[in-house]
Design an enzyme around this catalytic site. Structure first.
Site, PDB file in Angstrom:
ATOM      1  N   HIS A  27     132.769 -12.126  40.565  1.00 44.44           N
ATOM      2  CA  HIS A  27     131.879 -13.189  40.059  1.00 44.44           C
ATOM      3  C   HIS A  27     132.744 -13.522  38.785  1.00 44.44           C
ATOM      4  CE1 HIS A  27     128.440 -15.127  38.422  1.00 44.44           C
ATOM      5  NE2 HIS A  27     128.701 -14.824  37.424  1.00 44.44           N
ATOM      6  N   ASP A  82     114.834 -14.977  37.253  1.00 48.92           N
ATOM      7  CA  ASP A  82     116.188 -15.376  36.407  1.00 48.92           C
ATOM      8  C   ASP A  82     116.256 -16.851  36.820  1.00 48.92           C
ATOM      9  OD1 ASP A  82     118.778 -15.279  35.261  1.00 48.92           O
ATOM     10  OD2 ASP A  82     119.237 -16.339  37.255  1.00 48.92           O
ATOM     11  N   SER A 123     120.925 -12.007  33.374  1.00 47.61           N
ATOM     12  CA  SER A 123     121.009 -13.150  34.262  1.00 47.61           C
ATOM     13  C   SER A 123     121.925 -12.961  35.281  1.00 47.61           C
ATOM     14  CB  SER A 123     120.941 -14.680  33.432  1.00 47.61           C
ATOM     15  OG  SER A 123     121.305 -15.572  34.603  1.00 47.61           O
TER      16      SER A 123
HETATM   17  N1  URA Z   1     125.597 -17.800  34.540  1.00 42.95           N
HETATM   18  C1  URA Z   1     124.425 -17.163  34.553  1.00 42.95           C
HETATM   19  O1  URA Z   1     124.016 -17.005  35.908  1.00 42.95           O
HETATM   20  N2  URA Z   1     123.472 -17.061  33.814  1.00 42.95           N
HETATM   21  C2  URA Z   1     123.732 -17.220  32.368  1.00 42.95           C
HETATM   22  O2  URA Z   1     122.972 -17.187  31.623  1.00 42.95           O
HETATM   23  C3  URA Z   1     124.725 -17.796  32.109  1.00 42.95           C
HETATM   24  C4  URA Z   1     125.680 -18.118  33.048  1.00 42.95           C
END
Ligand code: URA
Length: 433
Positions: free
Chosen positions: A82, A161, A183
């Site tokens: 990621h 989220d 998140s």
């Molecule tokens: N990417 C995300 O998925 N969440 C965040 O809060 C910031 C970047």
């Protein structure tokens, strides 16, 4: 339990219990807690912070707010990667075939671009016929057969989220470390891989501008992943200028293909080999990160990773002929050059400004509903540290809307800063956690 009391507790700097956090996340997701109360709590969290334990319980509650994917039908240690988001970051399209070619199963979910950062799903959709939404059985079958599948993240992954992020976006509460870490990690943990490699971007084109903040975020996410029994490794990398030379969907896919052909920009090539090496190590296919790096390099040089990309494209309904014939990608109809008016060195290329200029050329969206121009974007002919002379082309803007292209060129020109002296080179890889 009472939401008013929970808001008051956090406002006064108190620590929320796991039960209180679960109550808030579930109540907000199902709609019994209204936006105004959740906004107040988010602001209290933003101002008074959450500790490690609270952040872990927030992540867990959001992870279990929707589907938690079971990838046990896929053999081997599944490794996810990621990036916290940057400009010109097409590494997934290089790293995934590299790692898969070395025997690491990649069953990955990716997102779309929003604002000045791009998303892998949009980039893949610039390949004619490529499907980013396929049934779960086909997804797993493809990973078992060729070792690699990347699809769009469904709405059922961490829906809490999704809802909370949308509220943070309009209540000035995005930039809190615990909220960002929970998140990102709630979605990664719900996506089912056994190991996670996190590329935490640091610099003007990233969420975390300072090295210290990027390290804190990286450490927090590694602790969350490890506590959830996933092997988690974070790498802090530079985002003070765009990565590579291409910014924009089809332009980036072409650059990723070029990289797998061994003729990509140095920064993309090096970062991809390092990330793939860490993934190969995390997937237990190498005994060290260095051995993983060497294996990835061999997969690049032998053409094995390029073949893997072709299988991946074909597996998801795309036309693998794009690898040889770039004219099969969506084509631009207008271009505008940005020409240099002085001599010296490129001192800085503000990544965020280039990301915004690319968005305004048509390559990105301001709201989730906007459509995008897959041919649009910016190609940088000069990068930081390069010498320039009057009349040199700094960059070219591509697109299908002349007005958008002209506006983008005006913005992109302002991103370049020049100096008489050669600037100090920023380290691409700043730290591995
Ligand atoms: N990417 C995300 O998925 N969440 C965040 O809060 C910031 C970047």
């Amino acid at each position: 339990m009472n939401m008013n009391d929970i808001i008051g507790k956090k406002r006064d700097g108190g620590k929320l219990s796991p039960e209180e956090i679960e109550y808030v996340v579930n109540g907000y997701t199902e709609g019994s807690i209204p936006d105004y109360q959740m906004s107040a709590l988010l602001m209290a969290i933003y101002l008074k912070q959450m500790d490690k334990e609270e952040t872990f319980h927030l992540t867990r509650a959001m992870k279990y707010s929707g589907d938690v994917i079971d990838l046990s039908q896929i053999e081997g240690i599944k490794v996810d990667k990621h990036s916290t988001g940057g400009v010109g970051d097409k590494t997934t399209l290089v790293v995934a075939p590299l790692a898969a070619a070395c025997g690491v199963p990649i069953a990955k979910m990716s997102g779309r671009g929003l604002g000045f950062t791009g998303g892998t799903v949009d980039k893949m959709e610039s390949i004619p016929g490529f499907q980013t939404s396929i049934p779960a059985e086909s997804f797993m079958e493809q990973v078992n057969r060729i070792g690699l599948s990347v699809i769009g993240q469904t709405a059922h992954i961490a829906p809490a989220d999704k809802k909370i992020y949308a509220l943070r976006d309009v209540t000035a509460t995005v930039g809190n470390m615990s909220l960002i870490a929970s998140s990102i990690m709630s979605k990664k943990l719900a996506s089912g891989s056994d190991a996670i490699v996190l590329d935490v971007k640091c610099g003007d084109g990233a969420f975390m501008e300072s090295f210290e903040d990027a390290c804190t975020l990286g450490e927090m996410m590694v602790e969350i992943g490890t506590a959830d029994r996933k092997k988690t490794i974070a790498i802090i990398t530079d985002m003070n200028q765009p990565l590579g030379q291409a910014v924009g969907n089809s332009l980036e896919v072409i650059e990723a293909i070029d990289t797998l052909k061994g003729r990509g920009p140095g920064d993309i090539t090096e970062l991809s080999l390092i990330l793939a090496g860490i993934m190969i190590y995390a997937g237990d296919k190498a005994e060290s990160r260095q051995q993983g790096y060497d294996m990835a390099k061999e997969a690049l040089e032998s053409g094995g990773a390029l073949n893997k990309l072709a299988e991946f494209i074909q597996g998801q309904g795309g036309d693998p002929a794009v690898i040889k014939d770039y004219s099969l990608f969506p084509q631009h109809t207008c271009t505008q050059e940005i020409v240099c008016h002085r001599s010296g060195y490129v001192y800085k290329i503000a990544a965020k400004s280039i990301g915004l200029a690319s968005q305004h050329s048509g390559a990105g969206r301001a709201t989730k509903e906007d459509s995008i121009d897959l041919s649009a974007g910016i190609y940088l002919h000069k990068k930081v540290g390069d010498t320039v002379a009057e009349g040199d082309v700094l960059a070219v803007i591509y697109g299908t809307d002349a007005e958008k292209v002209a506006r983008s060129a005006e913005e992109a020109e302002k991103a370049f800063v020049f100096s008489k002296e050669k600037p100090k080179k920023e380290e691409l890889i700043k730290k591995i956690i």
